[in-house]
Design a protein around this motif. Structure first.
Motif, short mmCIF file in Angstrom:
data_model
loop_
_atom_site.label_atom_id
_atom_site.label_comp_id
_atom_site.label_asym_id
_atom_site.label_seq_id
_atom_site.Cartn_x
_atom_site.Cartn_y
_atom_site.Cartn_z
N ALA A 71 0.83 -1.21 0.00
CA ALA A 71 0.00 0.00 0.00
C ALA A 71 0.86 1.25 0.00
O ALA A 71 0.59 2.21 -0.73
N GLU A 72 1.91 1.25 0.80
CA GLU A 72 2.81 2.40 0.86
C GLU A 72 3.45 2.66 -0.50
O GLU A 72 3.52 3.82 -0.96
N ALA A 73 3.89 1.61 -1.16
CA ALA A 73 4.53 1.77 -2.47
C ALA A 73 3.54 2.31 -3.49
O ALA A 73 3.87 3.19 -4.29
N ALA A 74 2.31 1.80 -3.46
CA ALA A 74 1.30 2.24 -4.43
C ALA A 74 0.85 3.68 -4.17
O ALA A 74 0.58 4.43 -5.11
N LEU A 75 0.78 4.06 -2.89
CA LEU A 75 0.36 5.41 -2.55
C LEU A 75 1.49 6.43 -2.77
O LEU A 75 1.24 7.63 -2.88
N GLY A 76 2.72 5.92 -2.77
CA GLY A 76 3.87 6.81 -2.91
C GLY A 76 4.25 7.49 -1.62
O GLY A 76 5.08 8.41 -1.61
N GLN A 77 3.68 7.04 -0.52
CA GLN A 77 3.98 7.62 0.79
C GLN A 77 3.48 6.69 1.87
O GLN A 77 2.56 5.90 1.67
N ALA A 78 4.11 6.76 3.03
CA ALA A 78 3.63 6.00 4.17
C ALA A 78 2.29 6.57 4.61
O ALA A 78 2.09 7.79 4.57
#
Length: 254
Positions: A71-78
């Motif tokens: 999810a973090e990778a897909a959102l581009g942010q934690a």
């Protein structure tokens, strides 16, 4: 904390309270990751809101870590916000009428409701700790879902009440632990809500249940849970507590 522009992950986001929260957060400008055991349901909700979908069994600690990393990778942010809505509500007597114990149901309920919330909280908090604090010193908000069964558990709800009571009890010690990192922890204890579990009941049964709610005399709408979640995110002084959202209902023994 502002939802707009920030990443939010929601477990159980494919239906019910989680889906309503995902939709509301997206409307508020959050970038939403919808996590659910039912990946098709997660994809359906994510498609509606321009979010991302991740399939995960929250009772598996390693799977949760992988899902949050995805999810973090897909959102581009934690994610700065994590909402735990995944859970089950099975009922059984501690000792059945035929003398059979309900150990399996107890363990399964705690693994999904309690352990799952703990796993998500843990891995979400680890990632929030790496973020820069906002102007108010805040790095993140974690919202867990308890239940009024925490205090009003009915006959047959020992496993469910135990899992939700533990979630409520975690709020304060978790908030105290994460205070130095600027991460708040709050639990919502919903009452009788119009979720898929309730929708499966006969209409006359649902009507009788709703009639027990003092005001408003109806089942809660998932959107009202979502609104409460967004209000928790916005109100920086809400921390370390469990909020009942129940129309003043108190459950009878059975």
């Amino acid at each position: 904390m502002e939802l707009k522009g920030n990443g939010a992950l929601i477990t159980g986001g494919g239906s019910g309270l989680g889906a309503a929260t995902a939709r509301h957060f997206a409307e508020m400008g959050a970038r939403v990751a919808v996590l659910d055991l039912d990946q098709e349901a997660a994809q359906r909700v994510a498609g509606e809101i321009g979010g991302i979908a991740v399939g995960v069994d929250v009772s598996d600690a390693a799977a949760v870590e992988t899902a949050i990393a995805e999810a973090e990778a897909a959102l581009g942010q934690a994610p700065r916000v994590a909402v735990n809505c995944a859970g089950i509500g099975l009922a059984a007597r501690i000792v059945g009428r035929d003398g059979t114990p309900s150990f399996d149901l107890f363990e399964r309920t705690l693994r999904i409701n309690l352990f799952g919330s703990y796993y998500v909280m843990t891995h979400a908090a680890r990632r929030m700790m790496t973020l820069e604090p906002d102007a108010g010193g805040e790095r993140g908000v974690i919202i867990n879902t308890a239940s009024i069964a925490w205090q009003d558990g009915q006959l047959g709800q020992s496993a469910y009440a135990a899992s939700k009571g533990a979630i409520a009890s975690m709020s304060l010690p978790a908030a105290r632990e994460f205070a130095r990192a600027g991460i708040r922890v709050v639990a919502i204890a919903p009452g009788l809500f119009n979720t898929p579990m309730m929708e499966g009941l006969p209409e006359e049964v649902s009507a009788k249940i709703a009639a027990d709610v003092p005001f408003p005399p109806r089942l809660g709408a998932p959107e009202e849970y979502a609104l409460m979640a967004s209000q928790i995110v916005a109100n920086r002084y809400l921390n370390g507590t469990t909020l009942r959202l129940d129309g003043a209902v108190r459950l009878p023994p059975k």
